[in-house]
Design a protein around this motif. Structure first.
Motif, PDB file in Angstrom:
ATOM      1  N   ASP A 103      13.450 -95.109  36.691  1.00 30.46           N
ATOM      2  CA  ASP A 103      13.131 -96.530  36.502  1.00 30.46           C
ATOM      3  C   ASP A 103      11.664 -96.762  36.862  1.00 30.46           C
ATOM      4  OD1 ASP A 103      13.251 -98.166  39.406  1.00 30.46           O
ATOM      5  OD2 ASP A 103      14.156 -96.178  39.364  1.00 30.46           O
ATOM      6  N   GLU A 104      11.071 -97.738  36.196  1.00 25.17           N
ATOM      7  CA  GLU A 104       9.636 -97.932  36.292  1.00 25.17           C
ATOM      8  C   GLU A 104       9.204 -98.325  37.714  1.00 25.17           C
ATOM      9  OE1 GLU A 104       8.113 -99.968  32.892  1.00 25.17           O
ATOM     10  OE2 GLU A 104       6.307-100.525  34.004  1.00 25.17           O
ATOM     11  N   HIS A 105      10.039 -99.092  38.388  1.00 21.46           N
ATOM     12  CA  HIS A 105       9.672 -99.530  39.741  1.00 21.46           C
ATOM     13  C   HIS A 105       9.527 -98.323  40.680  1.00 21.46           C
ATOM     14  CE1 HIS A 105       9.381-101.852  43.362  1.00 21.46           C
ATOM     15  NE2 HIS A 105      10.423-101.207  43.872  1.00 21.46           N
ATOM     16  N   SER A 106      10.508 -97.409  40.614  1.00 19.00           N
ATOM     17  CA  SER A 106      10.442 -96.226  41.488  1.00 19.00           C
ATOM     18  C   SER A 106       9.240 -95.364  41.127  1.00 19.00           C
ATOM     19  CB  SER A 106      11.726 -95.402  41.365  1.00 19.00           C
ATOM     20  OG  SER A 106      12.823 -96.163  41.791  1.00 19.00           O
ATOM     21  N   LEU A 107       9.007 -95.227  39.818  1.00 13.87           N
ATOM     22  CA  LEU A 107       7.871 -94.417  39.368  1.00 13.87           C
ATOM     23  C   LEU A 107       6.568 -95.016  39.903  1.00 13.87           C
ATOM     24  CD1 LEU A 107       7.056 -92.005  37.621  1.00 13.87           C
ATOM     25  CD2 LEU A 107       6.838 -93.568  35.693  1.00 13.87           C
ATOM     26  N   LYS A 108       6.434 -96.323  39.782  1.00 12.52           N
ATOM     27  CA  LYS A 108       5.198 -96.961  40.257  1.00 12.52           C
ATOM     28  C   LYS A 108       5.077 -96.881  41.783  1.00 12.52           C
ATOM     29  CE  LYS A 108       4.221 -99.916  36.352  1.00 12.52           C
ATOM     30  NZ  LYS A 108       4.409-101.224  35.712  1.00 12.52           N
ATOM     31  N   SER A 109       6.223 -96.900  42.473  1.00 13.65           N
ATOM     32  CA  SER A 109       6.178 -96.750  43.933  1.00 13.65           C
ATOM     33  C   SER A 109       5.640 -95.376  44.301  1.00 13.65           C
ATOM     34  CB  SER A 109       7.578 -96.880  44.549  1.00 13.65           C
ATOM     35  OG  SER A 109       8.141 -98.110  44.230  1.00 13.65           O
ATOM     36  N   MET A 110       5.930 -94.381  43.466  1.00 13.08           N
ATOM     37  CA  MET A 110       5.457 -93.033  43.773  1.00 13.08           C
ATOM     38  C   MET A 110       3.989 -92.882  43.368  1.00 13.08           C
ATOM     39  SD  MET A 110       6.885 -89.345  42.615  1.00 13.08           S
ATOM     40  CE  MET A 110       6.679 -89.642  40.870  1.00 13.08           C
ATOM     41  N   GLY A 373       7.496 -92.332  47.885  1.00 12.41           N
ATOM     42  CA  GLY A 373       8.221 -91.461  46.944  1.00 12.41           C
ATOM     43  C   GLY A 373       9.259 -90.619  47.668  1.00 12.41           C
ATOM     44  N   LYS A 374       8.884 -90.134  48.841  1.00 14.01           N
ATOM     45  CA  LYS A 374       9.820 -89.293  49.611  1.00 14.01           C
ATOM     46  C   LYS A 374      11.003 -90.123  50.116  1.00 14.01           C
ATOM     47  CE  LYS A 374       7.287 -85.682  49.191  1.00 14.01           C
ATOM     48  NZ  LYS A 374       7.588 -84.879  47.990  1.00 14.01           N
ATOM     49  N   LEU A 375      10.727 -91.389  50.404  1.00 16.99           N
ATOM     50  CA  LEU A 375      11.813 -92.240  50.903  1.00 16.99           C
ATOM     51  C   LEU A 375      12.802 -92.565  49.773  1.00 16.99           C
ATOM     52  CD1 LEU A 375      12.192 -93.068  53.751  1.00 16.99           C
ATOM     53  CD2 LEU A 375      11.328 -95.332  53.220  1.00 16.99           C
ATOM     54  N   ILE A 376      12.270 -92.673  48.558  1.00 14.98           N
ATOM     55  CA  ILE A 376      13.158 -92.890  47.402  1.00 14.98           C
ATOM     56  C   ILE A 376      14.078 -91.667  47.252  1.00 14.98           C
ATOM     57  CG2 ILE A 376      13.190 -93.058  44.868  1.00 14.98           C
ATOM     58  CD1 ILE A 376      10.598 -94.789  45.157  1.00 14.98           C
ATOM     59  N   LEU A 377      13.480 -90.485  47.370  1.00 20.32           N
ATOM     60  CA  LEU A 377      14.297 -89.258  47.267  1.00 20.32           C
ATOM     61  C   LEU A 377      15.306 -89.184  48.416  1.00 20.32           C
ATOM     62  CD1 LEU A 377      11.587 -86.614  46.272  1.00 20.32           C
ATOM     63  CD2 LEU A 377      13.367 -87.574  44.805  1.00 20.32           C
ATOM     64  N   LEU A 378      14.852 -89.518  49.611  1.00 19.99           N
ATOM     65  CA  LEU A 378      15.767 -89.459  50.753  1.00 19.99           C
ATOM     66  C   LEU A 378      16.932 -90.433  50.558  1.00 19.99           C
ATOM     67  CD1 LEU A 378      16.530 -88.373  53.570  1.00 19.99           C
ATOM     68  CD2 LEU A 378      15.124 -90.202  54.554  1.00 19.99           C
ATOM     69  N   GLY A 379      16.643 -91.595  49.993  1.00 22.05           N
ATOM     70  CA  GLY A 379      17.718 -92.560  49.714  1.00 22.05           C
ATOM     71  C   GLY A 379      18.789 -91.928  48.831  1.00 22.05           C
ATOM     72  N   LYS A 380      18.361 -91.176  47.819  1.00 18.95           N
ATOM     73  CA  LYS A 380      19.318 -90.490  46.923  1.00 18.95           C
ATOM     74  C   LYS A 380      20.067 -89.398  47.684  1.00 18.95           C
ATOM     75  CE  LYS A 380      17.969 -92.701  43.241  1.00 18.95           C
ATOM     76  NZ  LYS A 380      18.796 -93.763  42.683  1.00 18.95           N
ATOM     77  N   VAL A 381      19.341 -88.656  48.491  1.00 18.61           N
ATOM     78  CA  VAL A 381      19.972 -87.581  49.271  1.00 18.61           C
ATOM     79  C   VAL A 381      21.074 -88.154  50.155  1.00 18.61           C
ATOM     80  CG1 VAL A 381      19.584 -85.983  51.213  1.00 18.61           C
ATOM     81  CG2 VAL A 381      18.010 -85.992  49.278  1.00 18.61           C
ATOM     82  N   LEU A 382      20.770 -89.246  50.838  1.00 18.62           N
ATOM     83  CA  LEU A 382      21.759 -89.815  51.763  1.00 18.62           C
ATOM     84  C   LEU A 382      22.967 -90.359  51.004  1.00 18.62           C
ATOM     85  CD1 LEU A 382      19.407 -91.543  54.379  1.00 18.62           C
ATOM     86  CD2 LEU A 382      20.512 -89.306  54.542  1.00 18.62           C
ATOM     87  N   GLU A 383      22.714 -90.898  49.801  1.00 19.14           N
ATOM     88  CA  GLU A 383      23.845 -91.358  48.972  1.00 19.14           C
ATOM     89  C   GLU A 383      24.760 -90.189  48.609  1.00 19.14           C
ATOM     90  OE1 GLU A 383      22.797 -93.286  45.212  1.00 19.14           O
ATOM     91  OE2 GLU A 383      21.697 -94.780  46.384  1.00 19.14           O
ATOM     92  N   VAL A 384      24.158 -89.073  48.202  1.00 18.75           N
ATOM     93  CA  VAL A 384      24.957 -87.898  47.826  1.00 18.75           C
ATOM     94  C   VAL A 384      25.711 -87.362  49.056  1.00 18.75           C
ATOM     95  CG1 VAL A 384      24.872 -85.521  46.953  1.00 18.75           C
ATOM     96  CG2 VAL A 384      23.472 -87.288  45.877  1.00 18.75           C
ATOM     97  N   ILE A 385      25.037 -87.300  50.185  1.00 13.81           N
ATOM     98  CA  ILE A 385      25.695 -86.806  51.409  1.00 13.81           C
ATOM     99  C   ILE A 385      26.933 -87.654  51.699  1.00 13.81           C
ATOM    100  CG2 ILE A 385      25.457 -86.638  53.937  1.00 13.81           C
ATOM    101  CD1 ILE A 385      22.591 -85.712  53.554  1.00 13.81           C
ATOM    102  N   LYS A 386      26.771 -88.969  51.561  1.00 11.02           N
ATOM    103  CA  LYS A 386      27.876 -89.872  51.883  1.00 11.02           C
ATOM    104  C   LYS A 386      28.980 -89.802  50.821  1.00 11.02           C
ATOM    105  CE  LYS A 386      28.583 -94.720  52.950  1.00 11.02           C
ATOM    106  NZ  LYS A 386      28.062 -96.017  52.606  1.00 11.02           N
ATOM    107  N   ASN A 387      28.594 -89.956  49.552  1.00  5.54           N
ATOM    108  CA  ASN A 387      29.606 -90.028  48.485  1.00  5.54           C
ATOM    109  C   ASN A 387      30.379 -88.726  48.356  1.00  5.54           C
ATOM    110  OD1 ASN A 387      28.759 -92.578  48.009  1.00  5.54           O
ATOM    111  ND2 ASN A 387      27.459 -92.068  46.253  1.00  5.54           N
ATOM    112  N   GLU A 388      29.706 -87.623  48.583  1.00  3.53           N
ATOM    113  CA  GLU A 388      30.362 -86.330  48.376  1.00  3.53           C
ATOM    114  C   GLU A 388      30.791 -85.699  49.700  1.00  3.53           C
ATOM    115  OE1 GLU A 388      28.102 -84.000  45.627  1.00  3.53           O
ATOM    116  OE2 GLU A 388      27.818 -85.702  44.291  1.00  3.53           O
ATOM    117  N   LYS A 389      30.737 -86.474  50.756  1.00  5.72           N
ATOM    118  CA  LYS A 389      31.185 -86.035  52.086  1.00  5.72           C
ATOM    119  C   LYS A 389      30.613 -84.653  52.440  1.00  5.72           C
ATOM    120  CE  LYS A 389      35.519 -88.661  52.350  1.00  5.72           C
ATOM    121  NZ  LYS A 389      35.627 -89.347  51.063  1.00  5.72           N
TER     122      LYS A 389
END
Ligand code: PSZ
Length: 485
Positions: A103-110, A373-389
């Motif tokens: 998404d453009e917002h995340s891209l521009k944040s990076m 940018g790293k925080l956006i990636l970390l947000g995804k990582v934490l979602e995967v950790i949680k959703n996939e236990k």
């Protein structure tokens, strides 16, 4: 039933979720050339012509790396149990991360990387709250983001010294003329004689301040001026198996704790100890662990002496020990004062208690102070950790892994010993440093990219998507490799 090299674990233990490990990855390692292969050798020559590239092991083909598998320049596919010095939470090319900037917002944040201390984006406070603060250690609700592990520690030490001096000034935030003049000459009282205590074998980074607390290997420290009056204490060295040496190991805890206590008192007149930094499991220094009791007592000693208790979770943080933060295994009486992180957290930084908030702005500061940018990636990582236990998976995989290693230890008692660790954050010792180095080289030839630490240890640092299936592959290759030694 799943078989982990002679050890059976029931499927019941496996949480009933789909793991991202079901992402496409090779079935097994596949080694096609000797390593370093011809392409790797040419790249090494090129890099070495303008850089000291002696540390480079392999060049990666990051387009081809997938999940738990590393692919090198020569097309060799290796099972990766070292994961970029323990810094890949979800293996290679995880789909959730590959799509993070669509998404453009995340891209521009990076793309528009800000000087975060002065011009953060409108969504920065929300992002820090929704990502980093959701996994903060209990009762630690303050945070600075940083660039890497070394500078997280470096700045944590500064925060501790500010806290200590503010206490000495009875809470006043005014500086004396003498303070202002003397600090410009690197002299007390402006540059005070204060110390950060660390432990023999500890590793906290390579910048000057953090390096002063690093005590793992001489080569890291040689030729750099340092703080001669920063004390170093012994860290427990346990005998294994733990259940057979409980009394000895408890006495070892007490020996080290007495040393800490004694040093704090001794240094009161030389260079008072403002803070103490400790890894929950000493990593680079040799994967030495200590008991919850050791850490509880250590924290108590710090509290009784007005010493800040800093836990360095740069390597142990983010789930690999079977808890988000390794120190959660210790049942501490109260939260640590500061917890530093980096590596699998993708951004560096440190959590701290409110009283460690610097009294003035700009005192913990640099241009970038992290990276959105790293925080956006970390947000995804934490979602995967949680959703996939994934932390449940770490516990299941870790249990199979440790059992399998114990079985190997019984099968090859003259070669390996001292299996230890928590979750998948595991290690074992080889009989000699030479055997360890040889084993690590042969493992690579047989398709496993592994790490070493301390004098004779093999350290295991798979990412959080390592499953019992990968354990089985690792143990098969380990057994085969032992027979080649
Ligand atoms: O040589 C090695 O095996 C290395 S190189 C870096 C590490 C190990 N570890 C980094 C590290 C760490 O493990 C702990 C507990 N604290 C601080 C650091 C420093 O982090 P970086 O490398 O990001 O500066």
């Amino acid at each position: 039933m799943l078989r982990a090299n002679g050890i059976f674990i029931t499927k019941r233990l496996l949480p009933s979720v789909k793991y991202s490990t079901q992402i496409q990855e090779p079935d097994r390692p596949c080694v096609k050339t000797p390593m370093p292969g011809p392409k790797t050798q040419a790249l090494l020559r090129e890099l070495n012509s303008f850089q000291q590239a002696g540390s480079v092991q392999l060049f990666a083909d990051y387009d081809k790396c997938a999940g738990n598998y590393f692919v090198d320049a020569d097309g060799n596919t290796l099972l990766d149990v070292f994961t970029q010095i323990s810094s890949l939470p979800l293996g290679y090319n995880h789909p959730a991360l590959l799509s993070a900037f669509q998404d453009e917002h995340s891209l521009k944040s990076m793309v528009n990387r800000p000087a975060l201390g002065v011009f953060p984006a409108t969504d920065w406070p929300e992002r820090v709250r929704n990502v980093l603060l959701t996994v903060a250690p209990r009762h630690m609700d303050h945070i600075f983001t940083m660039m890497c592990g070394s500078c997280s520690n470096e700045n944590a030490y500064k925060a501790v010294c500010f806290w200590y001096r503010t206490k000495e000034r009875c809470g006043s935030t005014e500086f004396s003329d003498e303070d202002l003049k003397s600090c410009m000459l690197n002299e007390p009282p402006g540059s005070p004689n204060l110390s950060i205590m660390s432990f023999k074998g500890g590793f906290h980074g390579r910048t000057f301040g953090s390096l002063a607390t690093t005590r793992s290997k001489a080569i890291h420290k040689l030729d750099c001026p340092s703080f001669p009056n920063w004390p170093v204490a012994s860290f427990p060295r346990y005998k294994y198996p733990l259940e057979c040496f409980q009394c000895e190991n408890m006495a070892e805890d007490d020996r080290c704790l007495a040393e800490v206590q004694c040093l704090i008192h001794q240094y009161k007149c030389i260079c008072p100890v403002a803070g103490l930094v400790v890894e929950p499991i000493q990593s680079e220094g040799g994967d030495y662990e200590a008991s919850p009791r050791f850490f509880q007592c250590l924290q108590r000693i710090c509290r009784e002496n007005g010493v800040a208790f800093i836990i360095d979770e740069v390597q142990t943080g983010c789930g690999a020990t079977g808890k988000m933060w390794c120190h959660e295994h210790f049942n501490l009486e109260c939260p640590p004062d500061i917890v530093t992180f980096s590596k699998k957290m993708l951004t560096g930084g440190f959590y701290f208690k409110k009283e460690f908030k610097p009294p003035q702005a700009y005192r913990i500061f640099n241009t970038w102070m992290g990276d959105p940018g790293k925080l956006i990636l970390l947000g995804k990582v934490l979602e995967v950790i949680k959703n996939e236990k994934l932390i449940d998976l770490v516990n299941v995989t870790g249990q199979a892994f440790k059992c399998g290693l114990h079985a190997m230890e019984q099968e090859f008692p003259s070669i390996m010993n001292s299996v230890r660790g928590r979750g998948t954050f595991l290690a074992f010792n080889m009989c000699t440093p030479e055997a360890r180095d040889k084993l690590n080289a042969l493992l690579k030839k047989n398709g496993v990219l592994g790490g070493i630490c301390g004098e004779a240890a093999i350290r295991l640092r798979p990412s959080l998507i390592f499953t019992p299936k990968h354990v089985e592959i690792y143990l098969d290759i380990l057994r085969k490799t032992f027979k080649e030694l």
